[in-house]
Write a protein that holds these residues in place. Structure first.
Motif, PDB file in Angstrom:
ATOM      1  N   SER A  11      48.699  29.086  45.019  1.00 15.05           N
ATOM      2  CA  SER A  11      50.009  28.437  44.878  1.00 15.05           C
ATOM      3  C   SER A  11      49.855  26.928  44.712  1.00 15.05           C
ATOM      4  O   SER A  11      50.850  26.231  44.533  1.00 15.05           O
ATOM      5  CB  SER A  11      50.894  28.762  46.072  1.00 15.05           C
ATOM      6  OG  SER A  11      50.412  28.095  47.199  1.00 15.05           O
ATOM      7  N   ILE A  15      40.414  26.924  39.195  1.00 13.27           N
ATOM      8  CA  ILE A  15      39.985  27.645  40.405  1.00 13.27           C
ATOM      9  C   ILE A  15      40.381  29.118  40.318  1.00 13.27           C
ATOM     10  O   ILE A  15      39.581  30.021  40.583  1.00 13.27           O
ATOM     11  CB  ILE A  15      40.610  26.987  41.662  1.00 13.27           C
ATOM     12  CG1 ILE A  15      40.189  25.509  41.720  1.00 13.27           C
ATOM     13  CG2 ILE A  15      40.199  27.735  42.925  1.00 13.27           C
ATOM     14  CD1 ILE A  15      40.970  24.684  42.723  1.00 13.27           C
ATOM     15  N   LEU A  16      41.629  29.348  39.916  1.00  3.91           N
ATOM     16  CA  LEU A  16      42.145  30.717  39.869  1.00  3.91           C
ATOM     17  C   LEU A  16      41.372  31.561  38.850  1.00  3.91           C
ATOM     18  O   LEU A  16      40.962  32.692  39.154  1.00  3.91           O
ATOM     19  CB  LEU A  16      43.642  30.679  39.531  1.00  3.91           C
ATOM     20  CG  LEU A  16      44.348  32.014  39.347  1.00  3.91           C
ATOM     21  CD1 LEU A  16      44.188  32.906  40.571  1.00  3.91           C
ATOM     22  CD2 LEU A  16      45.836  31.791  39.067  1.00  3.91           C
ATOM     23  N   THR A  64      45.764  28.875  48.348  1.00  2.00           N
ATOM     24  CA  THR A  64      45.703  27.432  48.083  1.00  2.00           C
ATOM     25  C   THR A  64      47.131  26.902  48.032  1.00  2.00           C
ATOM     26  O   THR A  64      48.044  27.617  47.627  1.00  2.00           O
ATOM     27  CB  THR A  64      45.007  27.100  46.748  1.00  2.00           C
ATOM     28  OG1 THR A  64      45.787  27.626  45.661  1.00  2.00           O
ATOM     29  CG2 THR A  64      43.599  27.662  46.688  1.00  2.00           C
ATOM     30  N   PHE A  82      50.562  31.338  40.340  1.00  2.00           N
ATOM     31  CA  PHE A  82      51.914  30.794  40.236  1.00  2.00           C
ATOM     32  C   PHE A  82      52.040  30.106  38.888  1.00  2.00           C
ATOM     33  O   PHE A  82      51.055  29.586  38.364  1.00  2.00           O
ATOM     34  CB  PHE A  82      52.190  29.786  41.360  1.00  2.00           C
ATOM     35  CG  PHE A  82      52.684  30.438  42.622  1.00  2.00           C
ATOM     36  CD1 PHE A  82      51.813  31.154  43.432  1.00  2.00           C
ATOM     37  CD2 PHE A  82      54.020  30.350  42.992  1.00  2.00           C
ATOM     38  CE1 PHE A  82      52.264  31.772  44.593  1.00  2.00           C
ATOM     39  CE2 PHE A  82      54.480  30.961  44.152  1.00  2.00           C
ATOM     40  CZ  PHE A  82      53.599  31.679  44.955  1.00  2.00           C
TER      41      PHE A  82
HETATM   42  N1  CTP Z   1      45.253  26.730  38.969  1.00  2.00           N
HETATM   43  C1  CTP Z   1      44.011  26.646  39.558  1.00  2.00           C
HETATM   44  N2  CTP Z   1      43.138  25.658  39.193  1.00  2.00           N
HETATM   45  C2  CTP Z   1      43.461  24.754  38.260  1.00  2.00           C
HETATM   46  C3  CTP Z   1      44.721  24.824  37.648  1.00  2.00           C
HETATM   47  C4  CTP Z   1      45.602  25.825  38.022  1.00  2.00           C
HETATM   48  O1  CTP Z   1      43.713  27.456  40.420  1.00  2.00           O
HETATM   49  N3  CTP Z   1      42.600  23.807  37.941  1.00  2.00           N
HETATM   50  C5  CTP Z   1      46.174  27.817  39.336  1.00  2.00           C
HETATM   51  C6  CTP Z   1      47.418  27.344  40.047  1.00  2.00           C
HETATM   52  O2  CTP Z   1      47.239  27.360  41.446  1.00  2.00           O
HETATM   53  C7  CTP Z   1      48.443  28.377  39.590  1.00  2.00           C
HETATM   54  C8  CTP Z   1      48.023  28.701  38.188  1.00  2.00           C
HETATM   55  O3  CTP Z   1      46.634  28.406  38.138  1.00  2.00           O
HETATM   56  O4  CTP Z   1      48.351  29.570  40.349  1.00  2.00           O
HETATM   57  C9  CTP Z   1      48.747  27.862  37.192  1.00  2.00           C
HETATM   58  O5  CTP Z   1      48.207  28.072  35.953  1.00  2.00           O
HETATM   59  P1  CTP Z   1      48.055  26.899  34.900  1.00  2.00           P
HETATM   60  O6  CTP Z   1      47.599  27.541  33.656  1.00  2.00           O
HETATM   61  O7  CTP Z   1      47.272  25.784  35.404  1.00  2.00           O
HETATM   62  O8  CTP Z   1      49.526  26.417  34.820  1.00  2.00           O
HETATM   63  P2  CTP Z   1      49.957  25.193  34.051  1.00  2.00           P
HETATM   64  O9  CTP Z   1      49.220  23.972  34.517  1.00  2.00           O
HETATM   65  O10 CTP Z   1      51.436  25.187  34.138  1.00  2.00           O
HETATM   66  O11 CTP Z   1      49.391  25.631  32.649  1.00  2.00           O
HETATM   67  P3  CTP Z   1      49.926  25.402  31.198  1.00  2.00           P
HETATM   68  O12 CTP Z   1      49.508  24.015  30.924  1.00  2.00           O
HETATM   69  O13 CTP Z   1      49.168  26.440  30.468  1.00  2.00           O
HETATM   70  O14 CTP Z   1      51.388  25.654  31.263  1.00  2.00           O
END
Ligand code: CTP
Length: 397
Positions: free
Chosen positions: A274, A307-308, A194, A323
């Motif tokens: 990503s 999603i992840l 992604t 990421f």
């Molecule tokens: N990701 C995802 N789906 C989401 C949110 C994030 O797949 N709805 C994935 C991103 O592609 C990335 C990772 O999760 O690989 C980032 O993690 P996340 O916990 O969302 O990071 P932050 O938003 O920085 O979280 P935090 O608020 O905990 O710092």
């Protein structure tokens, strides 16, 4: 083993000031063990003499299609067959246009038609020429035919301007040429990537989004493809070309991305998340444009699907790479995310550092897995992407 050892590189040099760097490229390719033969266009000879390339390559330089003496030696069809890789550096806008049209009106363009070897272009031109609609069209045409692009880079140009269009530096060109022959570390693997931001609609004309350019994810998709994987790239709204050989699915919102990933994830060996997916979206999308009648306006937001985490919870699950963009305690937060989301690997970057990460050409990554880590120092995203793919391939086995 050095992947360039004993390889036949046909180096095409077209007209442009960067032709002088091609002389150094011959040396470095030979240092890496390659046998190099040089073909120059007429334009190239206005910048550097054939004698320079003859001395450096230790072979006669080829300049003419209809030269009886040259044809009696190694003719153009033999040269085309001899090559393991045709590398054109610098590739001028004119040369790229002629390749896009499939012309055979000089030796170099004819060789490109006549060869079955991979062809790679290292474009070099003024930034406005690179951005011109005709060049954009020609680039997408040659890419669709499977011609690889090495660069261009951004930076200061010979004409005094700054922007995209600079030829990649010689060491990176050598590395990219080696990459063409490198062991296909992900051959037979299916990779889902992604990339980019998502857009969460507020009303028919407004949305919430973020500054992600998608460059890192596109570079990872390209590197995985180069390593032999079958790659599907789920892309949010970005202005980037699809890497050659990669299947691309365009999406807008986090919900679209979730649906596209769910649709494509079966049989995936490696999932690389990503994308900068929105964590929240407006709880309701106004059906008409919101008018500025009230003095203040509050938006109620709801969480999007992670999603992840969803993919990592599958059974069986693919090798999951996340990421993390952090502004402090990068390794600490990243390790926590690795465990919390059940990931196999996480690539963290410090977005508080100027000039790297979001919206930029370069990045630096700290890559962590359960019992190890690697620091990938600041470099172009394409370079980092190949290093990350190599780490994934190592951990996978
Ligand atoms: N990701 C995802 N789906 C989401 C949110 C994030 O797949 N709805 C994935 C991103 O592609 C990335 C990772 O999760 O690989 C980032 O993690 P996340 O916990 O969302 O990071 P932050 O938003 O920085 O979280 P935090 O608020 O905990 O710092």
């Amino acid at each position: 083993m050095n992947p360039l050892l004993g390889k036949h590189i046909l180096l095409g040099v077209s007209g442009g000031i960067a032709a002088y760097k091609a002389a150094e490229l011959v040396r470095r390719l030979r240092d890496a063990g390659a046998d190099v033969r040089v073909v120059m266009t007429r334009g190239a000879q206005a910048f550097v003499t054939p004698l320079t390339f003859q001395a450096l390559s230790t072979h006669p330089v080829h300049t003419d299609l209809l030269d009886p003496a040259a044809e009696a030696g190694m003719g153009h069809i033999e040269l085309a067959r001899w090559a393991d890789l045709v590398l054109i550096a610098p590739a001028s806008a004119n040369l790229i246009a002629r390749l896009a049209q499939g012309r055979g009106d000089d030796l170099l363009s004819t060789l490109c038609l006549a060869t079955e070897a991979p062809i790679a272009l290292a474009p070099a031109m003024n930034r406005v020429m690179w951005a011109d609609a005709a060049t954009r069209h020609n680039i997408s045409t040659v890419r669709e035919r499977g011609i690889r692009l090495f660069g261009p880079a951004e930076g200061e140009q010979a004409c005094g301007e700054t922007g995209a269009g600079r030829m990649l530096e010689v060491p990176e060109l050598v590395e990219r040429a080696a990459g063409v022959f490198a062991h296909q570390a992900l051959a037979g693997r299916r990779v889902l990537v992604t990339a980019g931001p998502t857009r969460e609609a507020i009303d028919p004309v407004r949305y919430l989004s973020n500054r992600s350019s998608g460059r890192m994810g596109f570079a990872v998709a390209e590197a995985a493809r180069e390593a032999g994987a079958a790659v599907t790239l789920i892309a949010g709204p970005v202005h980037l070309h699809t890497p050659p050989g990669v299947k691309r699915v365009d999406v807008i919102s986090a919900a679209d991305m979730f649906a596209a990933v769910s649709n494509a994830v079966a049989n995936t060996d490696i999932f690389i998340a990503s994308a900068a997916v929105a964590d929240y979206r407006p709880a309701a999308i106004a059906s008409d444009k919101i008018k500025k009648t009230a003095r203040t306006l509050s938006l109620e937001l709801e969480r999007t699907e992670d999603i992840l985490a969803h993919v990592a919870a599958r059974d069986p699950k693919p090798f999951c790479v996340g990421f993390a963009a952090e502004t402090r305690d990068v390794a600490g937060y990243a390790r926590d995310k690795l465990a919390r989301k059940g990931l196999d690997m996480i690539a963290a970057n410090d977005v508080s550092q100027p000039g790297i990460g979001f919206d930029s050409e370069e990045n630096a990554l700290q890559v962590l897995w359960a019992d190890g880590e690697a620091a990938l120092p600041r470099a172009r995203k394409s370079v980092l992407a190949r290093q990350l793919v190599a780490l994934i391939a190592e951990r996978l086995t």
